[in-house]
Design a protein around this motif. Structure first.
Motif, PDB file in Angstrom:
ATOM      1  N   THR A  93       0.831  -1.203   0.000  1.00 11.42           N
ATOM      2  CA  THR A  93       0.000   0.000   0.000  1.00 11.42           C
ATOM      3  C   THR A  93       0.865   1.252   0.000  1.00 11.42           C
ATOM      4  OG1 THR A  93      -1.625  -1.226   1.271  1.00 11.42           O
ATOM      5  CG2 THR A  93      -1.905   1.139   1.183  1.00 11.42           C
ATOM      6  N   THR A 138       0.938   3.997  -2.930  1.00  8.62           N
ATOM      7  CA  THR A 138       0.540   5.353  -2.568  1.00  8.62           C
ATOM      8  C   THR A 138       1.639   6.364  -2.896  1.00  8.62           C
ATOM      9  OG1 THR A 138      -0.724   4.366  -0.788  1.00  8.62           O
ATOM     10  CG2 THR A 138      -0.421   6.726  -0.717  1.00  8.62           C
ATOM     11  N   ALA A 145       1.616   6.895  -6.585  1.00 12.34           N
ATOM     12  CA  ALA A 145       0.428   7.678  -6.926  1.00 12.34           C
ATOM     13  C   ALA A 145       0.603   9.131  -6.514  1.00 12.34           C
ATOM     14  CB  ALA A 145      -0.811   7.091  -6.253  1.00 12.34           C
ATOM     15  N   SER A 166     -13.787   3.046 -11.141  1.00 13.48           N
ATOM     16  CA  SER A 166     -12.453   2.486 -10.942  1.00 13.48           C
ATOM     17  C   SER A 166     -12.301   1.163 -11.657  1.00 13.48           C
ATOM     18  CB  SER A 166     -12.178   2.331  -9.451  1.00 13.48           C
ATOM     19  OG  SER A 166     -13.114   1.460  -8.886  1.00 13.48           O
ATOM     20  N   TYR A 190     -10.875   1.767 -15.080  1.00  7.90           N
ATOM     21  CA  TYR A 190      -9.415   1.914 -15.009  1.00  7.90           C
ATOM     22  C   TYR A 190      -8.769   0.546 -14.848  1.00  7.90           C
ATOM     23  CZ  TYR A 190      -9.514   6.972 -14.295  1.00  7.90           C
ATOM     24  OH  TYR A 190      -9.670   8.309 -14.452  1.00  7.90           O
ATOM     25  N   VAL A 206      -3.551   4.582 -10.139  1.00  8.81           N
ATOM     26  CA  VAL A 206      -4.179   5.134  -8.939  1.00  8.81           C
ATOM     27  C   VAL A 206      -3.880   6.631  -8.834  1.00  8.81           C
ATOM     28  CG1 VAL A 206      -4.204   5.037  -6.434  1.00  8.81           C
ATOM     29  CG2 VAL A 206      -4.219   2.945  -7.743  1.00  8.81           C
ATOM     30  N   ARG A 259      -7.488   8.921  -0.960  1.00  8.20           N
ATOM     31  CA  ARG A 259      -8.178   8.229  -2.048  1.00  8.20           C
ATOM     32  C   ARG A 259      -7.311   7.096  -2.578  1.00  8.20           C
ATOM     33  NH1 ARG A 259     -12.726  11.173  -3.526  1.00  8.20           N
ATOM     34  NH2 ARG A 259     -13.855  10.417  -1.739  1.00  8.20           N
ATOM     35  N   ALA A 260      -6.027   7.387  -2.755  1.00  8.65           N
ATOM     36  CA  ALA A 260      -5.123   6.385  -3.323  1.00  8.65           C
ATOM     37  C   ALA A 260      -5.019   5.171  -2.413  1.00  8.65           C
ATOM     38  CB  ALA A 260      -3.746   6.995  -3.557  1.00  8.65           C
ATOM     39  N   GLU A 308      -8.165   3.001  -2.717  1.00  7.36           N
ATOM     40  CA  GLU A 308      -8.559   2.499  -4.023  1.00  7.36           C
ATOM     41  C   GLU A 308      -8.424   0.982  -4.086  1.00  7.36           C
ATOM     42  OE1 GLU A 308     -10.221   3.578  -6.420  1.00  7.36           O
ATOM     43  OE2 GLU A 308      -9.968   1.545  -7.176  1.00  7.36           O
ATOM     44  N   VAL A 345      -6.440  -1.561  -8.360  1.00  6.39           N
ATOM     45  CA  VAL A 345      -5.284  -2.311  -7.874  1.00  6.39           C
ATOM     46  C   VAL A 345      -5.545  -3.811  -7.965  1.00  6.39           C
ATOM     47  CG1 VAL A 345      -3.802  -2.702  -5.903  1.00  6.39           C
ATOM     48  CG2 VAL A 345      -4.690  -0.437  -6.336  1.00  6.39           C
TER      49      VAL A 345
END
Lengths: 884, 373
Positions: free
Chosen positions: B150, B154, B157, B196, B199, B229, B289-290, B293, B297
């Motif tokens: 994570t 992050t 991102a 999402s 994406y 992301v 937000r990232a 998400e 992912v």
């Protein structure tokens, strides 16, 4: 326009010398290089392209650039969109020149795309050096500062550090002492080179060095197309195909910034131009990314999504009617003077009408000639993990059948539109005694019919074994329909038999008959129509059913009425009469559209088709869209569609909205209007904001662990609705609060000053004023949750390729024990659009990517429609608020 | 607002002469509602008749004493909203507690295997090892690799969304003309609206292939997931940052322009410093937000439960906290579910914390700017 603006304008429009023109060209070349870098990065043109493929690619770019610059230039020359700025003109010219040069080079020399791009960087480096030196030698008029500044110094230091590390690592190996020293030396020297000399050298020489080094690496083939570097420590590596475009993006961005600084003569103005260029490029990039995503998904998915789409020409025409009306309305807006560029504007006004009209004419021609329009293409389906091409076609067939819903929707839309433009006919004309009594009788009759509907709805068509539906209901329907038909014809008869001196006078005198005929007829017929299905009857007159015949006749009568009043209006002079006649025409159109809608409603409600003059209104309509209207067909030749997923998404959205909107709006009203603004409201606000940003998967976890065991133990539609409702709740609360807060206090004060109570104020002042904002917020929020996936894969239990849609409406049934009403459909698993896409991914090689793309495309369209509607509504209401 | 129309509860209830009736109505509505909730919690089968009774009483009350009943209903909506929020929070923590008690800090700090703490797990990230961090069958649970994944996603991102978002916010707030703003702002909003999963599907179908040919990767990677992301977090950064920049009082910028500064100098030395805390709040919110998400992912990175090797290897792939929940929940045993709840609580706490911090920063900035006006 103030004097200051005029001065800036003159400055910008000042004549440019060759220094300026050269730099404009350099900026243009950078922009072209940046674009080409993006193009090669996504492999639209591979970096190794050469010969004819390269020439073709550049030729396409040339066409685009020449087209864009040419049109703008033409518009500027013709003074429609005057471009006075020499910078813009210079860059436009530079764009053309640099693309022409690149294309010629690619055609003449045996180079690859990569080499060409490297050469672009080298040219940039030379141009920037030349510009810097020219400025330093004071050959041109610039205003450089003493130094380029610490910020750019640090930036160049970092770039130097990275480049030194890369070069040193490649030569001496990573982790060695020379590597460290090389990196440090490169970094420090670039830093010093940037900050020590005067600004004109300090911001050009380091740029030229970096850009030149990048260009040399590419041109000499040190990093060529086939270059690879695959370090042992990483699971990935780098190839020329990825590194060269990245070099180009970095290099062109740097050189664009530097050239822009030079162009504006350094100093404060130069920095501004440089920074703005970068900011604009960034914005351009963002928009490009967004457009790319949407266009890409569309291109990938649209072929599969619309396969087999076929529509009867008449259905298409019916569907086109509202568009035609909107185009007429658009074309009617007044258009300026006789000047020729006003003429151009007028052309744009008429253009939509012409387009829609042409389309309508095409459909009519299909109807007349009887030969269908077809566009054939092939799409791919997945059979045994292999793609297989199937032929399909889009078609407009000469079918004269119209589906009831496709007739109903445009007709209702038109009726509402005409009704909204209709004002009032109260106190016009002479009211006879008989009309008065009929006017009072109509609501009573309609009420009787409604009571009958309720009676049959609760007790069934044959209560207590008595065939009441077939007797009492039959009589009521026949009486209602005949009365409605009579009412609808009344105004026409009234006007024609009236003894006024002219047609206009008769129409004006009989005005009370108009409202009575149209509204009374519509209401009575609607009630009679709805009585049919609940009473289980369908009265017939000879070969056809009674109600649609009456509705059709009434529609024709109303249309005749509209025509009659239009004719009367042409011959009348008085303004007031003309106004009244316009109102009557509108009323006639309301009647025509409304009665047509009732024809559609009759077929939809009873399921019996209705044919008149070769046109059939039938449940077996002529509109077919397999992707949306079919479920998955296992083992079929054709793959079927995703209707269960669409139905599931619709129900999810409806359920979530029903849960979240009343709660959210209610809470917003209390928090803003009743509660004391203090600690409590602040805490609630912070908590809702926090809930709004909580990851959606956490909501899914909550739903799976808390809701599912309490809702029957299985993944279910209801759990999905509730979870999405929880997610929607904070957004509705936040946006409603904001729009209620935005209602000016003056409104409340004025209302209170009139002695209105607080609740009446809220109900009739605050909420109406806040409603646009609330609705917009809800629409945007619904758009967001419609595409939400993560919680649904935990609670919805959807499977790939569902073959049955959930049937929520028919799922309701009464049970003897508590809770008395049960709905099994709500408690079963369902499909939905986003989880369908996820299921394709999760299925791995056995999932059909084409179907995935098509589903993603439909999902994207659904979500974007919500967003487009929401944003348009917001813009509309904001404009209305600001200008009125 | 409410200050202008002073009312307290007592006044509203007793201000009219039909006070007795209204009290009765309000009382009846409230009683049936409470009864409905109680019945729903303890005898769910009877909830629907109770609900109908409540609706009936409310309808009667609405006709007779609309103002009082409306006020009560809005109060009820508020209470229900607050209760929902509180209950979700409470339930998450309560569900995560068993796993946390059982595995202790092992989940988050020191991994365990077979009941023994693996103190030297950090060595394993340097030395090759085949011991596992996540194996529900042998009872090995550790969230540390997912936390690290994570963090990596992050950070990437943030590197994408931070600078691009700042420039984007500057463009919309300061550079763009009014007409351009009318186009770009909804555009950014629409970018935020793209689901999402779309994406994720693009990443799954296209970008993974792209990175295999261009970066010699064997498939999924942190890099692609992070960039995607980042693009998804971009609209949040842009719109919140733009709000911050727009809330800088016009007079401050005017003062700077009056001194002869260029627009860019004004932006650089006035707007950005004044709005700095707001912009950082935007970046924090974007990072939140990232972190949260999931689908992009989960679609891009096939799940893995090991550390990247070496730690900074952006071409490796591993499940993040969110995608772990999404992919493991379906087949999870009871103890695994408890551990997944710990992951959920972590996400909840971190993201909610980031949201609260950014709100605090924004409020402080607004207050400060108002003071200077």
């Amino acid at each position: 326009m103030s004097d200051a603006y005029a001065t800036t304008d003159r400055l910008v429009s000042a004549d440019s010398n060759s220094y300026d023109r050269g730099l404009d060209a350099a900026i243009a070349l950078s922009v072209i290089g940046f674009t080409l870098g993006l193009v090669t990065l996504v492999n639209l043109v591979p970096p190794g392209a050469s010969g004819s493929s390269l020439t073709t690619a550049l030729g396409t770019l040339l066409a685009v650039v020449v087209g864009a610059v040419g049109i703008t230039g033409l518009a500027s020359y013709a003074n429609v969109v005057p471009v006075t700025s020499q910078r813009v003109r210079g860059i436009g010219l530079g764009l053309v020149v640099s693309v022409v040069a690149l294309t010629v080079l690619a055609a003449l020399l045996p180079v690859t795309m990569a080499t060409l791009l490297g050469a672009v960087l080298l040219v940039e480096a030379l141009a920037i050096t030349a510009a810097g030196v020219t400025s330093r030698l004071e050959l041109v008029d610039t205003e450089p500062n003493m130094s380029a500044g610490l910020l750019s110094g640090v930036a160049f230091g970092a770039i130097g550090l990275a480049m030194g590390a890369a070069v040193g690592g490649a030569l001496a190996g990573f982790g060695s002492l020379p590597w460290l020293i090389g990196a440090a030396v490169a970094g420090v020297s670039l830093f010093l080179l940037a900050i020590l000399p005067r600004e004109d050298l300090g911001s050009t020489l380091p740029t030229a060095l970096v850009v030149g080094a990048l260009g040399l690496t590419i041109v000499t083939g040190t990093i060529g197309v086939g270059w690879q570097w695959n370090p042992q420590t990483l699971s990935g590596g780098f190839t020329g195909g990825a590194v060269i475009p990245v070099f180009l993006l970095v290099g062109t961005l740097l050189s664009a910034w530097s050239a822009a600084k030079c162009r504006a003569g350094f100093g404060a103005r130069g920095r501004e131009y440089g920074a703005f260029l970068v900011i604009n490029l960034n914005a351009f990039l963002m928009v490009a990314v967004m457009a790319t995503i949407v266009v890409f998904v569309t291109l990938k998915g649209v072929g599969y999504a619309v396969r087999g789409l076929s529509v009867g020409a008449l259905t298409a025409l019916v569907f086109l009617t509202p568009a035609l009306l909107a185009a007429v309305q658009f074309a009617r807006t007044p258009a300026g003077t006789n000047d020729w560029n006003d003429g151009a504007r007028q052309l744009f006004r008429v253009l939509p009408l012409a387009a829609v009209g042409a389309l309508a004419a095409t459909f009519v021609s299909v109807l007349v000639t009887g030969s269908p329009l077809r566009y054939s293409y092939a799409y791919t389906v997945q059979v045994n993990r292999q793609g297989q091409a199937l032929d399909t076609a889009l078609a407009v067939t000469p079918d004269t059948t119209v589906g009831p819903l496709l007739l109903l929707a445009p007709a209702v839309l038109l009726a509402v539109t005409f009704f909204r433009s209709f004002g009032s006919l109260r106190n016009v004309g002479t009211q006879s005694e008989r009309t008065g009594s009929i006017r009072q009788a109509v609501p009573t009759a309609a009420l009787v019919l409604v009571v009958l509907i309720g009676f049959f709805l609760i007790l069934g068509p044959a209560p207590f074994g008595l065939p009441l539906g077939e007797t009492l209901g039959f009589a009521a329907v026949v009486a209602g329909a005949v009365a409605a038909g009579g009412l609808a014809v009344t105004p026409l008869v009234g006007v024609l038999t009236s003894d006024g001196p002219t047609l206009a006078d008769s129409a004006q005198r009989e005005a009370p008959l108009f409202t009575l005929g149209v509204f009374g007829g519509l209401g009575l017929l609607l009630a009679a129509l709805l009585l049919q299905p609940v009473a289980g009857i369908n009265p017939r007159v000879g070969p056809v059913n009674l109600v649609p015949v009456v509705a059709f006749g009434a529609a024709v009568a109303s249309l005749a009425l509209a025509t009659l009043t239009t004719v009367a209006k042409r011959s009348s002079e008085e303004t007031i009469t003309r106004r009244l006649l316009t109102e009557e025409t509108r009323l006639g159109l309301v009647g025509a559209a409304g009665f047509t809608a009732l024809v559609g409603l009759h077929v939809a409600a009873t399921g019996v088709s209705f044919t008149v003059l070769g046109v059939a209104v039938s449940n077996e309509g002529s509109f077919s869209w397999p992707m949306v209207m079919q479920a998955y067909i296992p083992l079929g030749a054709e793959p079927g569609g995703i209707m269960p997923a669409i139905v599931g998404t619709v129900w999810l959205v409806v359920g979530a909205t029903l849960f979240a909107v009343p709660l959210g709006v209610g809470a917003a009203v209390f928090l803003t209007e009743y509660a004391e603004q203090g600690r409590f409201t602040a805490v609630v606000e912070i908590a809702t904001n926090a809930l709004w940003s909580t990851p959606s998967i956490v909501f899914g976890l909550f739903g799976a662990a808390f809701l599912i065991p309490r809702l029957g133990g299985d993944e279910s539609l209801l759990a999905g609705m509730l979870v999405l409702g929880f997610m929607l709740l904070p957004l509705v609360l936040i946006t409603s609060r904001e729009s209620i807060k935005a209602v000016p206090d003056e409104y409340r004060d004025a209302s209170a000053a009139l002695g209105v109570t607080q609740w009446e104020t809220i109900k009739s002042v605050v909420l109406p004023a806040a409603m646009p904002g609330v609705i917009t917020g809800v629409i945007l929020g619904v758009g967001r949750i419609a595409g939400e996936t993560a919680p649904l894969i935990l609670v919805l239990g959807s499977t790939l390729n569902a073959t049955e849609s959930v049937d929520v409406i028919d799922g309701f049934r009464f049970v003897s024990g508590p809770p008395f009403i049960a709905n099994d459909a709500l408690l079963t698993a369902s499909a939905s659009l986003p989880t369908q896409v996820w299921a394709v991914i999760a299925a791995g090689v056995s999932g059909s990517p084409q179907m995935g793309w098509a589903t993603a495309f439909i999902l994207l369209m659904v979500v974007l429609t919500f967003y487009a509607v929401g944003i348009t509504a917001r813009t509309y209401f904001r404009r209305k608020l600001n200008y009125e | 607002m409410t200050e202008d129309i002073p009312t307290t509860e007592g006044e509203t209830v007793s201000s009219e002469d039909r006070a007795d009736g209204s009290t009765l109505a309000v009382g009846a509505v409230a009683t049936t509602l409470v009864a409905t909730i109680l019945v729903f919690l303890f005898r769910p089968a009877l909830a629907l008749p109770m609900l109908l009774a409540f609706v009936f009483v409310t309808a009667v009350g609405w006709v007779t004493y609309q103002a009082e009943v409306a006020r009560l209903l809005t109060l009820v909506a508020t209470v229900l909203t607050v209760l929902t929020v509180a209950f979700i929070t409470f339930f998450l923590f309560a569900s995560a507690l068993p796993a946390f008690l059982e595995h202790g800090t092992g989940l988050l700090l020191i991994p365990e295997q077979g009941g023994e703490a693996r103190w030297f797990f950090w060595l394993e990230t340097v030395l090759p090892s085949d011991s596992t961090y996540w194996n529900p069958l042998s009872g090995a649970y550790s969230l540390i690799p997912m936390i690290w994944a994570t963090v990596v996603v992050t950070v990437i991102a943030g590197a994408v969304a931070g600078p691009l978002g700042l420039f984007g916010a500057l463009f919309i707030a300061e550079v763009a003309s009014d007409r351009l703003r009318e186009i770009i702002k909804p555009g950014v909003e629409i970018l935020a609206g793209i689901p999402s999963i779309v994406y994720g599907f693009i990443g799954f179908q296209v970008l993974n292939g792209f990175i295999q040919t261009n970066f010699l990767d064997d498939g999924a990677s942190f890099l692609i997931a992070g960039i995607v992301v980042g693009v998804m977090a971009l609209p949040t950064v842009v719109s919140v940052g733009e709000d911050a920049l727009s809330s800088v009082p016009q007079s401050m910028g005017d003062g700077s322009v009056a001194m002869g500064a260029t627009e860019w100098q004004t932006m650089k030395s006035i707007s950005i410093p004044a709005a700095f805390s707001g912009i950082s709040a935007a970046v924090i919110l974007g990072l939140g937000r990232a972190i949260g998400e999931t689908m992009a992912v989960a679609a891009i990175m096939a799940s893995g439960t090991q550390f990247a090797d070496p730690l900074f290897d952006v071409f490796d792939a591993n499940a993040t906290l969110t995608s772990l929940i999404a992919t493991q929940y379906g087949s999870a045993s009871e103890s695994t579910v408890d551990v997944l709840f710990v992951a959920g609580v972590m996400l909840f706490v971190i993201v909610a914390g980031m949201s609260i911090v950014s709100q605090y920063i924004e409020r402080r900035m607004q207050r400060k700017l108002k003071g200077q006006q």
